[in-house]
Design an enzyme around this catalytic site. Structure first.
Site, short mmCIF file in Angstrom:
data_model
loop_
_atom_site.label_atom_id
_atom_site.label_comp_id
_atom_site.label_asym_id
_atom_site.label_seq_id
_atom_site.Cartn_x
_atom_site.Cartn_y
_atom_site.Cartn_z
N HIS A 186 21.69 -71.42 6.80
CA HIS A 186 20.95 -70.16 6.90
C HIS A 186 21.14 -69.51 8.26
O HIS A 186 21.27 -68.29 8.36
CB HIS A 186 19.46 -70.42 6.66
CG HIS A 186 19.12 -70.81 5.27
ND1 HIS A 186 19.74 -70.25 4.17
CD2 HIS A 186 18.23 -71.71 4.77
CE1 HIS A 186 19.24 -70.78 3.07
NE2 HIS A 186 18.33 -71.67 3.40
N CYS A 483 33.90 -63.28 -1.80
CA CYS A 483 32.57 -62.78 -1.42
C CYS A 483 31.76 -63.83 -0.69
O CYS A 483 30.58 -63.64 -0.44
CB CYS A 483 31.80 -62.27 -2.64
SG CYS A 483 31.40 -63.55 -3.84
#
Length: 554
Positions: A186, A483
């Site tokens: 994260h 992506c």
């Protein structure tokens, strides 16, 4: 990083996960709340009130953050609001523990369960630690732990950063340095989304003195300590000049000799589509993560609500690639009522949810088709976690029957990459998710600090899988994009173009640097870089994370 030949001797090396350079004083992350001895803790809130305060704060942060940060914070808020967690802590209070110690014990039990489950659940253990610290602080009436605010620009140094910490960073944060984390953690994802230089898996970072002047290179992974004020000023000026130069970057993605590589955006909702992002050269949306609409829900969003959300995106940008609901593992959705699994990362997630709850996908496909009809657009729709040609064919049939004209799949499983040609016979395009593809290729937990080098998208084995997909795309005459986080890395963009990738989808802040990286190479030069990367000759970063303080890397 500096002109000083001896700089490496006063430096650390980690894994550079968000390109850019910065310099300034070190400010270390505040320590978590100290738990008083049993029987001495004075609680200002009950267990339920403390957990509710944490959930409310995280939901408020999610609303402010939006995008990928908002999705992550919503997931954390759901963990804090878990009724099983609250009930476990309340039972301990009934047995005689005060709320602070009851929460500490309940979180410890849940943490052990996550670690034992392995895979994505094990990755969430660090998030649970952050929630524990916040909840204990809340019941003790202490300020919730978080990023310090010294009132001046600084380099933030921490053992690791939680999603809440990273999403709440102020404009004074110049760069991030953590001892833990990896390229798909994260911290890395959100740092790239904010354009902050970041170095993770940096052994010895916590040994940097508070206030010490350091320079951070988020590309090379180098952290240099012991700078003089003049060095800091020079690096800051150079970094500012580079940002100014990139801010003027416009136009579509092209190599130096004009070969097109579409530059697209990753978004979570219409709120992420700012006019200036498209005006700066984003050529569309390469990844519309629809999970944001589902997070924090106790029931499936209805057909009309979904149509409105999708139509808002299609009106803002008619060229959109939509990913259908990617649920399971790290994106738990209570209303799906998925069974517990011994290894959830290898279980029911992504498209596989359809095996248990087919009505969820049927409703989403119908809503997407209706939103497209209402806006006069033709979005592309792809499924996550496809592993076989049969799964691709079945999804394509369902989507086309619902009224979707252009159908694709994500390549996140090595089996799918190996069968790229067969899968492309069934669908119109492929989109490679390098985060999960890397994790499954190397059997490496995305959050394990000791394995961060294996998740580096420059790893030759991962690039060879990308090449298989791109080659299949060329043969079939169909587009193959990336992506994953690799798409927004300007060091990798020329390599991916050289492999034959036709589009790169990333956060808006990454667009200018990627555009400039492509424009600095001819297609032939990109292809040569790709050949070197596939051979492993250019790959150096795996050695970086093995270097401790003072050793300076290879």
């Amino acid at each position: 990083m500096t002109d000083d030949a001896g700089a490496v001797d006063r430096g650390l090396r980690g894994l550079g996960v968000s390109p850019g350079r910065a310099a300034g004083p070190v400010v270390r992350m505040a320590a978590p709340p100290v738990l008083p001895p049993p029987g001495t803790a004075h609680s200002e809130r009950t267990v339920g009130e403390g957990l509710a305060a944490v959930a409310d704060e995280l939901e408020a942060r999610a609303a402010r953050a939006g995008g990928a940060a908002g999705e992550i914070l919503e997931a954390q808020a759901m963990m804090a609001a878990d009724p099983m967690l609250r009930e476990a802590a309340e039972d301990l209070v009934k047995e005689g523990l005060d709320p602070a110690h009851a929460l500490d014990a309940a979180f410890a039990t849940h943490r052990e369960a996550l670690v034992a489950a392995g895979g994505y659940f094990a990755e969430r253990a660090a998030d649970l630690d952050d929630l524990r610290n916040r909840a204990v602080a809340a019941v003790l009436g202490l300020p919730m732990p978080g990023v310090p605010d010294p009132g001046h620009p600084f380099v933030l140094v921490a053992e690791d950063l939680s999603p809440a910490d990273t999403a709440g960073l102020s404009g004074d944060v110049l760069a991030l340095v953590t001892e833990k984390g990896g390229p798909t953690s994260h911290t890395a994802i959100l740092a790239r989304g904010r354009g902050l230089p970041a170095v993770v898996a940096c052994e010895g970072a916590l040994g940097l003195a508070e206030g010490a002047l350091v320079a951070v290179d988020g590309g090379s992974g180098e952290v240099v300590a012991g700078l003089e004020p003049g060095e800091v000023a020079r690096i800051q000026a150079e970094a500012a000049a580079e940002r100014t130069r990139l801010s003027g970057s416009r136009g579509p993605g092209r190599t130096a000799d004009g070969h097109p590589v579409k530059l697209l955006l990753n978004i979570g909702s219409a709120a992420d589509l700012e006019v200036e992002d498209l005006g700066a050269g984003a050529e569309g949306v390469g990844l519309f993560r629809t999970e944001l609409l589902y997070l924090g829900r106790r029931s499936t969003p209805g057909f009309d609500e979904q149509v409105a959300a999708y139509a808002a995106v299609f009106r803002a940008c008619p060229d959109v690639v939509v990913r259908t609901l990617d649920a399971g593992t790290d994106k738990p959705l209570p209303f799906l009522d998925l069974p517990d699994e011994p290894n959830p990362a290898l279980g029911i997630r992504g498209l596989r949810v359809d095996r248990l709850r087919p009505e969820v996908l049927d409703t989403q496909l119908a809503a997407l088709a209706e939103a497209a009809r209402a806006t006069g657009t033709e979005p592309s729709v792809m499924a996550p976690m496809v592993a076989t040609a049969a799964e691709a064919a079945a999804f394509a049939e369902r989507a086309r029957a619902a009224g979707i004209a252009r159908v694709g799949v994500m390549i996140e499983v090595p089996a799918a990459a190996l069968l790229a040609a067969e899968i492309l016979a069934e669908v119109d395009f492929l989109s490679i998710g390098t985060n999960d593809l890397g994790q499954y290729t190397f059997a490496a937990d995305r959050q394990h600090p000791g394995l961060a080098d294996l998740l580096d998208p420059a790893q030759p084995a991962l690039l060879r899988l990308v090449e298989l997909c791109a080659s299949a795309g060329r043969t079939a005459g169909k587009p193959v994009g990336v992506c994953g986080e690799a798409a927004g890395d300007p060091r990798l963009a020329p390599i991916l173009a050289g492999l034959g990738v036709t589009s790169l989808s990333m956060s808006a802040v990454a667009l200018p640097a990627v555009r400039e990286a492509l424009a600095g190479h001819t297609l032939e030069a990109c292809q040569e870089l790709a050949r070197e990367a596939l051979s492993g000759r250019r790959y150096q970063r795996s050695a970086v994370v093995t270097c401790g303080p003072g050793r300076g890397g290879p």
